[in-house]
Design a protein around this motif. Structure first.
Motif, PDB file in Angstrom:
ATOM      1  N   ARG A 116       0.821  -1.206   0.000  1.00  0.00           N
ATOM      2  CA  ARG A 116       0.000   0.000   0.000  1.00  0.00           C
ATOM      3  C   ARG A 116       0.860   1.263   0.000  1.00  0.00           C
ATOM      4  O   ARG A 116       0.529   2.256  -0.646  1.00  0.00           O
ATOM      5  CB  ARG A 116      -0.934  -0.002   1.216  1.00  0.00           C
ATOM      6  N   SER A 170      -1.280   4.317  -1.786  1.00  0.00           N
ATOM      7  CA  SER A 170      -2.694   4.188  -1.452  1.00  0.00           C
ATOM      8  C   SER A 170      -2.898   3.991   0.044  1.00  0.00           C
ATOM      9  O   SER A 170      -3.899   3.419   0.457  1.00  0.00           O
ATOM     10  CB  SER A 170      -3.306   3.005  -2.214  1.00  0.00           C
ATOM     11  N   THR A 173     -12.698   3.407   0.444  1.00  0.00           N
ATOM     12  CA  THR A 173     -11.647   3.549   1.454  1.00  0.00           C
ATOM     13  C   THR A 173     -12.018   2.750   2.694  1.00  0.00           C
ATOM     14  O   THR A 173     -13.177   2.728   3.114  1.00  0.00           O
ATOM     15  CB  THR A 173     -11.446   5.032   1.820  1.00  0.00           C
ATOM     16  N   ARG A 186      -7.955   1.750  -1.081  1.00  0.00           N
ATOM     17  CA  ARG A 186      -7.264   2.731  -0.238  1.00  0.00           C
ATOM     18  C   ARG A 186      -7.496   2.385   1.226  1.00  0.00           C
ATOM     19  O   ARG A 186      -8.586   1.956   1.606  1.00  0.00           O
ATOM     20  CB  ARG A 186      -7.734   4.154  -0.532  1.00  0.00           C
TER      21      ARG A 186
END
Length: 293
Positions: free
Chosen positions: A191, A196, A225, A266
Motif C-alpha cells: 500500500r 494508497s 476507502t 485505499r
C-alpha cells in the motif's frame, strides 16, 4: 602459471579457486582486486575501490546501508482550519512493517487461508440409508425381463439417495502465525509503494450526519476507502455517519486481515493504528538485563 600466481599472492589453492570463481576468470588482476576489496570492506574503508580498473568486476555484493524509515504526509479527515495545511506534517513509519519486499507467494497463502476459513461447509445430501421409505425389493430378481432393482432408495432411481454426495465439513486450513504476520507486513508495504495508504491523527468525526461525511470524502477523493483505527472500538461519530455509505467501511487494527488490506483500493490509518501495527508486527524491543554487582 596459475600455481605461480597463487604462490605470489600467498593464497592456498582452495581459497584461490573460490576467488577466481567469483572474479573475472583468466586474469590475475581480478584475483588481486577481489582480495583488496575484501580487505577494504573488512577495514571499513573504500580507498581500494577507487583504484579498480575500468570495467573490472569484483563479484562481491556491497553491503547495504541501514534501512531508512518511511515518511508519509499527514492528512486530516476533519476540515482543517484556515492557513493550516496538514500535508506539511510528516509521520515516520517503521521500515520493518511498512517497507518489506513484495512477496506475492506470501500474499497468496494468506488470502487462500482467509477464504478457506470463510467457507461454511454446510452442504449436505442424504445417502440411501437416510432417505425415507421402505426397504422392500421393488420387483423380483428374475422373471420380469427388466433390470434388477433393490429398494426405492437406490441412487439410480429418482428420489433416491445420493452416492458420494457432500457432507458438512470444515474447509479451514492452517497457516503459521509468522506467515500471517509477514503477509500483513507485505500488504501494508504494498500500500505504501502504491501510494494508497493514508495516515491521519484521529478518526473522530464531529457529528453523525451521513451527508456531511459524504461531502468531505468527495473533497478528499477517498471513495472505496477502509478506515482503520487503533482504538478498541470505532469512534462513534464515524461509525454512525459511515454506516449508510456503500463504498466506505471502518474496522479496528486488531480486526484487519490481509484479504481486506488487499481488497480495498485505499486504506487510511490513524496514529493509534500505526502504533498498534508497529508494536504487533515490528521487531521486539530487547530490554537490557540488570546485573547485580
Amino acid at each position: 602459471m596459475l600455481a605461480a600466481v597463487r604462490r605470489a599472492l600467498g593464497q592456498s589453492s582452495r581459497t584461490a579457486c573460490r576467488r577466481l570463481s567469483t572474479a573475472v576468470p583468466g586474469t590475475a588482476d581480478s584475483v588481486l582486486n577481489d582480495h583488496a576489496v575484501t580487505h577494504a570492506f573488512r577495514d571499513g574503508t573504500q580507498s581500494s575501490l577507487l583504484s579498480l580498473p575500468h570495467g573490472a568486476t569484483t563479484g562481491l555484493s556491497i553491503p547495504a546501508a541501514g534501512v531508512r524509515p518511511v515518511y508519509l504526509e499527514m492528512s486530516s479527515l476533519i476540515r482543517p482550519e484556515e492557513n493550516v495545511d496538514p500535508s506539511e506534517e510528516l509521520v515516520e513509519l517503521d521500515p520493518d512493517v511498512f517497507s518489506q519486499p513484495i512477496r506475492r507467494d506470501i500474499l497468496h497463502l494468506c488470502v487462500v487461508h482467509y477464504l478457506d476459513c470463510q467457507r461454511q461447509g454446510s452442504a449436505n445430501t442424504k445417502t440411501r440409508g437416510e432417505v425415507r421409505g421402505s426397504g422392500a425389493k421393488i420387483r423380483p430378481q428374475k422373471g420380469s425381463g427388466r433390470a434388477r432393482l433393490g429398494d426405492a432408495q437406490s441412487p439410480m432411481l429418482r428420489g433416491g439417495g445420493v452416492a458420494f454426495g457432500p457432507k458438512p465439513r470444515d474447509f479451514a486450513t492452517k497457516l503459521n502465525r509468522k506467515v500471517i504476520e509477514l503477509g500483513m507486513r507485505v500488504a501494508l508495504s504494498a500500500r505504501v509503494k502504491e501510494q494508497s495508504l493514508g495516515v491521519v491523527k484521529s478518526l473522530e468525526w464531529p457529528g453523525h450526519k451521513t451527508k456531511e461525511l459524504q461531502q468531505r470524502i468527495e473533497e478528499l477523493g477517498w471513495w472505496k476507502t477502509l478506515f482503520v483505527t487503533g482504538q478498541e472500538q470505532i469512534p462513534r461519530g464515524l461509525a454512525r455517519a459511515s454506516n449508510n455509505l456503500p463504498m466506505v467501511d471502518t474496522v479496528t487494527a486488531a480486526e484487519l486481515d490481509v484479504y481486506h488490506a488487499l481488497k480495498w483500493p485505499r486504506i487510511v490509518l490513524d496514529l493509534a493504528a500505526v502504533e498498534w501495527f508497529e508494536r504487533a508486527l515490528g521487531r521486539p524491543q530487547i530490554v537490557p538485563r540488570e546485573y547485580k554487582p
